[in-house]
Design a protein around this motif. Structure first.
Motif, PDB file in Angstrom:
ATOM      1  N   ALA A 236       0.852  -1.182   0.000  1.00 41.69           N
ATOM      2  CA  ALA A 236       0.000   0.000   0.000  1.00 41.69           C
ATOM      3  C   ALA A 236       0.889   1.234   0.000  1.00 41.69           C
ATOM      4  O   ALA A 236       2.012   1.205   0.521  1.00 41.69           O
ATOM      5  N   VAL A 237       0.409   2.314  -0.600  1.00 45.57           N
ATOM      6  CA  VAL A 237       1.181   3.554  -0.680  1.00 45.57           C
ATOM      7  C   VAL A 237       0.373   4.687  -0.080  1.00 45.57           C
ATOM      8  O   VAL A 237      -0.770   4.933  -0.500  1.00 45.57           O
ATOM      9  N   ASP A 238       0.955   5.377   0.885  1.00 45.27           N
ATOM     10  CA  ASP A 238       0.313   6.545   1.472  1.00 45.27           C
ATOM     11  C   ASP A 238       0.354   7.665   0.436  1.00 45.27           C
ATOM     12  O   ASP A 238       1.429   8.051  -0.026  1.00 45.27           O
ATOM     13  N   ARG A 239      -0.810   8.218   0.051  1.00 42.13           N
ATOM     14  CA  ARG A 239      -0.855   9.189  -1.032  1.00 42.13           C
ATOM     15  C   ARG A 239      -0.266  10.542  -0.645  1.00 42.13           C
ATOM     16  O   ARG A 239      -0.036  11.388  -1.515  1.00 42.13           O
ATOM     17  N   GLU A 240       0.012  10.762   0.635  1.00 48.87           N
ATOM     18  CA  GLU A 240       0.615  12.025   1.059  1.00 48.87           C
ATOM     19  C   GLU A 240       2.108  11.891   1.331  1.00 48.87           C
ATOM     20  O   GLU A 240       2.897  12.717   0.901  1.00 48.87           O
ATOM     21  N   THR A 241       2.487  10.823   2.039  1.00 47.68           N
ATOM     22  CA  THR A 241       3.900  10.644   2.382  1.00 47.68           C
ATOM     23  C   THR A 241       4.634   9.752   1.392  1.00 47.68           C
ATOM     24  O   THR A 241       5.858   9.741   1.348  1.00 47.68           O
ATOM     25  N   PHE A 242       3.879   8.953   0.635  1.00 46.78           N
ATOM     26  CA  PHE A 242       4.405   7.978  -0.319  1.00 46.78           C
ATOM     27  C   PHE A 242       5.127   6.815   0.360  1.00 46.78           C
ATOM     28  O   PHE A 242       5.839   6.053  -0.297  1.00 46.78           O
ATOM     29  N   ASP A 243       4.934   6.679   1.654  1.00 44.90           N
ATOM     30  CA  ASP A 243       5.512   5.532   2.356  1.00 44.90           C
ATOM     31  C   ASP A 243       4.829   4.259   1.894  1.00 44.90           C
ATOM     32  O   ASP A 243       3.619   4.232   1.643  1.00 44.90           O
ATOM     33  N   ARG A 244       5.597   3.182   1.805  1.00 38.53           N
ATOM     34  CA  ARG A 244       5.096   1.889   1.366  1.00 38.53           C
ATOM     35  C   ARG A 244       4.878   0.984   2.579  1.00 38.53           C
ATOM     36  O   ARG A 244       5.737   0.919   3.458  1.00 38.53           O
ATOM     37  N   THR A 245       3.768   0.253   2.566  1.00 39.97           N
ATOM     38  CA  THR A 245       3.463  -0.682   3.644  1.00 39.97           C
ATOM     39  C   THR A 245       3.120  -2.038   3.037  1.00 39.97           C
ATOM     40  O   THR A 245       2.153  -2.142   2.279  1.00 39.97           O
ATOM     41  N   PRO A 246       3.888  -3.080   3.347  1.00 44.64           N
ATOM     42  CA  PRO A 246       3.571  -4.406   2.790  1.00 44.64           C
ATOM     43  C   PRO A 246       2.209  -4.899   3.254  1.00 44.64           C
ATOM     44  O   PRO A 246       1.824  -4.731   4.414  1.00 44.64           O
ATOM     45  N   LYS A 247       1.469  -5.487   2.325  1.00 41.50           N
ATOM     46  CA  LYS A 247       0.198  -6.125   2.639  1.00 41.50           C
ATOM     47  C   LYS A 247       0.441  -7.608   2.916  1.00 41.50           C
ATOM     48  O   LYS A 247       1.514  -8.140   2.578  1.00 41.50           O
ATOM     49  N   PRO A 248      -0.519  -8.320   3.485  1.00 38.44           N
ATOM     50  CA  PRO A 248      -0.363  -9.764   3.676  1.00 38.44           C
ATOM     51  C   PRO A 248      -0.056 -10.508   2.381  1.00 38.44           C
ATOM     52  O   PRO A 248       0.625 -11.533   2.387  1.00 38.44           O
ATOM     53  N   SER A 249      -0.532 -10.003   1.244  1.00 35.39           N
ATOM     54  CA  SER A 249      -0.275 -10.682  -0.027  1.00 35.39           C
ATOM     55  C   SER A 249       1.205 -10.695  -0.384  1.00 35.39           C
ATOM     56  O   SER A 249       1.660 -11.604  -1.093  1.00 35.39           O
ATOM     57  N   ALA A 250       1.964  -9.696   0.071  1.00 35.33           N
ATOM     58  CA  ALA A 250       3.407  -9.698  -0.192  1.00 35.33           C
ATOM     59  C   ALA A 250       4.052 -10.908   0.478  1.00 35.33           C
ATOM     60  O   ALA A 250       4.876 -11.614  -0.130  1.00 35.33           O
ATOM     61  N   LYS A 251       3.674 -11.159   1.716  1.00 34.63           N
ATOM     62  CA  LYS A 251       4.195 -12.320   2.432  1.00 34.63           C
ATOM     63  C   LYS A 251       3.718 -13.614   1.790  1.00 34.63           C
ATOM     64  O   LYS A 251       4.477 -14.591   1.673  1.00 34.63           O
ATOM     65  N   ALA A 252       2.469 -13.629   1.327  1.00 35.59           N
ATOM     66  CA  ALA A 252       1.917 -14.830   0.691  1.00 35.59           C
ATOM     67  C   ALA A 252       2.651 -15.139  -0.609  1.00 35.59           C
ATOM     68  O   ALA A 252       2.925 -16.318  -0.908  1.00 35.59           O
TER      69      ALA A 252
END
Length: 411
Positions: free
Chosen positions: A384-400
């Protein structure tokens, strides 16, 4: 689940410059996003700031245990004005290639992923007399800079996308009207007779564009091979898995002939055919049939078997190995994606065991990004990407996905 992936199978992700990098201001898509009227729901703007944050993104890809990274070299950055080549842009993409290699990632380069320079589209786009020559020159300069270090080359991304959308009725009739009005307004604003872009083509121009894309693909491949004859080169096409229910064979075959068969025939000349699959379409005697079940964001039933089916047909017709250059699931429910990926890979494994040669799997996409006319609403990313900070956060699907890759490597 009886199959085994080859030892040299590429496991990776795919992304595209305009959708991820941000501020692609010399491109035709950037221009169209700001045309009135426009078919684009919102402008791309900063996208995911991938142009600046690529080192951390490559770290993430490597951290998932993957070994391949597909990205596009944005022609509009390299040649922002006709015959004006940006050394800075070539430097940047060379750094991405070297950065991928340093992290153990095989670079798969797309030479055109829809967006093109504004000047190119204002001059007639791919229908201009010198379009294929211009594109071949772009491919040559890219190859001259770092072609010795890439793993595979995709000339053109989804040249059949518009045929697929139109054949499946994926866009409402008013979208075609808006498209034509937008392109006419863009031509007036650019002071040119006509204006086009690769993924917004009027329905009556499809035959011309298919011929033009075919010329451009062949010219590009020749330019790439002239620099490096051993580099695997192909074109990537959009492919739904077309399935015939009883009595639906004629309807299915007509769809295949209209959307895929030209490019699969062209692919016979290449080293591989790129398959980009997102859905399975069922055909009955009277047309498409939508069975019951959970739907994806494209309003088709979520079916993990779609990838293996599309790959099977692509190889049957093209007769060359398949590279899965895109595959994913549009959904806001990441639990669906986390279940979908391993199920699709198990079935792809069985297809390989049955004898279909597949070179690799590049998931679309690493992170939620700009999805063309639909803007930032569709979600297909592993992050997921924060539309203001552009920080990336892995979703459970990345681990899957990472776990599925590890599982199949361990066989």
């Amino acid at each position: 689940m009886s199959g085994t992936f080859p030892e040299d199978f590429l496991w990776g992700v795919a992304l595209a410059g305009h959708q991820n990098e941000g501020d692609n201001e010399h491109s035709d898509i950037w221009f169209l996003e700001r045309t009135a009227p426009t078919l684009f729901q919102e402008p791309s703007g900063a996208a995911c700031r991938g142009y600046q944050r690529w080192p951390e993104d490559l770290d993430t890809v490597a951290g998932l245990g993957l070994d391949a990274f597909r990205f596009s070299v944005e022609w509009a950055r390299v040649e922002p004005e006709r015959d004006e080549v940006s050394t800075e842009a070539l430097d940047h993409y060379e750094q991405v290639v070297d950065g991928a290699l340093e992290r153990g990632l095989a670079p798969v380069v797309t030479f055109n992923h829809f967006a093109a320079p504004h000047w190119f589209s204002a001059a007639g786009s791919w229908l201009a007399e010198d379009a294929a020559e211009r594109f071949a020159a772009q491919c040559d300069r890219v190859m001259a800079r770092f072609g010795d270090r890439i793993t595979a080359g995709v000339t053109i991304n989804e040249p059949n996308l518009e045929q697929l959308l139109q054949a499946g009725g994926k866009l409402p009739a008013e979208a075609e009207t808006t498209k034509r009005e937008m392109l006419a307004a863009a031509a007036r604003a650019a002071g040119s007779e006509r204006y086009f872009a690769s993924n917004v083509i009027p329905s009556d121009a499809q035959p011309e564009f298919q011929a033009a894309f075919t010329r451009a693909h062949r010219a590009a491949k020749s330019a790439i091979k002239a620099r490096r004859g051993d580099l695997p080169v192909g074109v990537s096409i959009a492919m739904a898995d077309e399935v015939a229910l009883p009595g639906g064979e004629q309807h299915r075959d007509a769809r295949r002939a209209a959307v895929y068969d030209h490019w699969l025939a062209v692919g016979r000349e290449d080293d591989f055919i790129g398959v980009q699959n997102y859905e399975r379409i069922f055909h009955g005697p009277d047309g498409e049939v939508v069975p019951e079940g959970p739907r994806n964001g494209m309003n088709s039933v979520i079916d993990p078997a779609s990838l293996a089916g599309a790959v099977r047909y692509a190889h049957q017709v093209a007769g060359v190995p398949v590279l899965v250059t895109e595959h994913g699931l549009q959904t806001g429910d990441d639990a669906q994606r986390a279940a979908f990926i391993p199920a699709a890979l198990d079935l792809l494994s069985d297809e390989i065991a049955a004898g279909t040669p597949v070179l690799g799997y590049l998931h679309w996409t690493l992170m939620d990004n700009f999805e063309w006319i639909f803007g930032y609403r569709p979600k297909l990313g592993l992050l997921a990407v924060d539309r203001e900070t552009f920080d990336r956060t892995p979703k459970p699907s990345a681990k899957a996905y990472a776990a599925a890759v590890q599982h199949h490597r361990g066989r």
